[in-house]
Design an enzyme around this catalytic site. Structure first.
Site, PDB file in Angstrom:
ATOM      1  CG  ASP A  21      24.326   6.863  47.975  1.00 33.07           C
ATOM      2  OD1 ASP A  21      25.363   6.239  47.623  1.00 33.07           O
ATOM      3  OD2 ASP A  21      24.307   7.846  48.504  1.00 33.07           O
ATOM      4  CG  ASN A  69      29.453   7.635  39.940  1.00 35.10           C
ATOM      5  OD1 ASN A  69      28.323   7.664  39.843  1.00 35.10           O
ATOM      6  ND2 ASN A  69      29.669   7.970  41.418  1.00 35.10           N
ATOM      7  NE  ARG A 186      22.072  10.572  48.161  1.00 34.85           N
ATOM      8  CZ  ARG A 186      23.136  11.233  47.545  1.00 34.85           C
ATOM      9  NH1 ARG A 186      22.852  12.533  46.949  1.00 34.85           N
ATOM     10  NH2 ARG A 186      24.208  10.833  47.404  1.00 34.85           N
ATOM     11  CG  LEU A 193      19.305  17.721  45.172  1.00 32.80           C
ATOM     12  CD1 LEU A 193      18.546  18.874  44.508  1.00 32.80           C
ATOM     13  CD2 LEU A 193      18.129  16.343  44.939  1.00 32.80           C
TER      14      LEU A 193
HETATM   15  C1  FPP Z   1      25.802   4.261  44.275  1.00 33.23           C
HETATM   16  O1  FPP Z   1      26.384   3.320  44.943  1.00 33.23           O
HETATM   17  C2  FPP Z   1      25.304   3.872  42.983  1.00 33.23           C
HETATM   18  C3  FPP Z   1      25.909   3.963  41.761  1.00 33.23           C
HETATM   19  C4  FPP Z   1      27.180   4.970  41.872  1.00 33.23           C
HETATM   20  C5  FPP Z   1      25.745   3.215  40.690  1.00 33.23           C
HETATM   21  C6  FPP Z   1      24.333   2.951  40.408  1.00 33.23           C
HETATM   22  C7  FPP Z   1      24.062   1.812  39.499  1.00 33.23           C
HETATM   23  C8  FPP Z   1      23.453   0.783  39.372  1.00 33.23           C
HETATM   24  C9  FPP Z   1      22.384   0.494  40.350  1.00 33.23           C
HETATM   25  C10 FPP Z   1      23.666  -0.195  38.126  1.00 33.23           C
HETATM   26  C11 FPP Z   1      23.724   0.300  36.695  1.00 33.23           C
HETATM   27  C12 FPP Z   1      22.145   0.824  36.463  1.00 33.23           C
HETATM   28  C13 FPP Z   1      21.300   0.399  35.426  1.00 33.23           C
HETATM   29  C14 FPP Z   1      20.159   1.388  35.141  1.00 33.23           C
HETATM   30  C15 FPP Z   1      21.437  -0.946  34.845  1.00 33.23           C
HETATM   31  P1  FPP Z   1      27.746   3.594  45.675  1.00 33.23           P
HETATM   32  O2  FPP Z   1      28.433   2.963  44.973  1.00 33.23           O
HETATM   33  O3  FPP Z   1      28.042   5.097  45.886  1.00 33.23           O
HETATM   34  O4  FPP Z   1      27.350   3.050  47.159  1.00 33.23           O
HETATM   35  P2  FPP Z   1      28.187   3.602  48.542  1.00 33.23           P
HETATM   36  O5  FPP Z   1      28.003   5.161  48.713  1.00 33.23           O
HETATM   37  O6  FPP Z   1      27.510   2.884  49.535  1.00 33.23           O
HETATM   38  O7  FPP Z   1      29.628   3.350  48.225  1.00 33.23           O
END
Ligand code: FPP
Length: 249
Positions: A21, A69, A186, A193
């Site tokens: 996150d 998402n 996390r 979760l």
């Molecule tokens: C949460 O940060 C992260 C995600 C929704 C995506 C995680 C994906 C990656 C790290 C890249 C793809 C993975 C691989 C294995 C290639 P957020 O966008 O919710 O952050 P925020 O809560 O600060 O807005």
């Protein structure tokens, strides 16, 4: 933290699942677009997977894209899928060299065709690898997984009113073949979760780091592993039952 002690190395989790996150906040604090955060998040996936290999954690599961998402803006979703494709293309040779087997949990049919294809191809190409295990949760939601498992179980046991044991039921989950996570990490300081591995996490230890995912590198991961090594896992038993010798003295 730079290194684990021998005692910590003796108490490592076998399976670590990570909720990555904070990419968006990390980018925002740098006045950059969210995808810049995701790109740096992918770099950090490499750092964490390499650290897992270095210390000997054989199973890593990453919550890369949740069913929720899907509600994000379409340019962010397509950017994430392109990052995923780029990552898998780039990593295939080292996955083969290091013996990493890729798996995915989640409904891959909800991903764009190109992303579904590269994930499925990589799963197929790495299926004989058996040193390390990387699982990506993609379009994954734990409740959806459980509902599908219940439906498949019922189809295979028509008319049965028996309540299955966990051993009978758990093979119907998408995590069949994987051990339950011992540690769930996390990042970004949230204590939730978020529909991730709800049943499999029944006895998992939980570690929350205040760092945003792109900053949660090798050292922070080692800290989390060291913290895990100091915990006493009782699985519902008493401390005396777990470590009788300590309490006899
Ligand atoms: C949460 O940060 C992260 C995600 C929704 C995506 C995680 C994906 C990656 C790290 C890249 C793809 C993975 C691989 C294995 C290639 P957020 O966008 O919710 O952050 P925020 O809560 O600060 O807005």
């Amino acid at each position: 933290m730079n290194q684990l002690s021998p005692e910590e190395k003796n108490n490592l989790p076998r399976h670590v699942a990570l909720i990555m996150d904070g990419n968006g906040r990390w980018a925002k604090s740098r006045r950059m677009p969210r995808l810049f955060g995701h790109r740096n998040g992918v770099e950090n996936v490499r750092a964490v997977v390499n650290t897992a290999k270095e210390v000997g954690v054989p199973y890593i599961t990453l919550y890369a894209f949740s069913t929720e998402n899907q509600n994000r803006p379409s340019d962010e979703k397509s950017g994430l899928m392109k990052l995923l494709e780029e990552f898998l293309k780039k990593e295939l040779s080292s996955m083969m060299e290091d013996g990493i087997r890729l798996r995915a949990i989640g409904d891959l049919s909800g991903l764009p065709d190109f992303a579904q294809k590269i994930v499925e191809d990589t799963i197929e190409q790495t299926q004989e690898n058996e040193n390390w295990n990387l699982t990506l949760a993609l379009n994954y939601g734990s409740r959806q997984e459980v509902l599908k498992a219940v439906s498949k179980y019922a189809q295979n046991h028509p008319g049965s009113a028996n309540v299955p044991t966990w051993e009978q039921f758990s093979p119907y989950l998408e995590t069949a073949g994987l051990p339950d996570p011992d540690l769930i990490i996390r990042t970004s300081g949230e204590f939730r979760l978020s529909n991730f591995l709800l049943l499999q996490a029944a006895y998992a230890e939980i570690f929350v780091s205040p760092l945003h995912w792109p900053d949660f590198g090798r050292d922070a991961f080692l800290e989390a592993l060291a913290d895990y090594a100091r915990r006493e896992r009782r699985f519902g038993k008493t401390s005396e039952q777990i470590q009788p010798s300590v309490h006899i003295l």
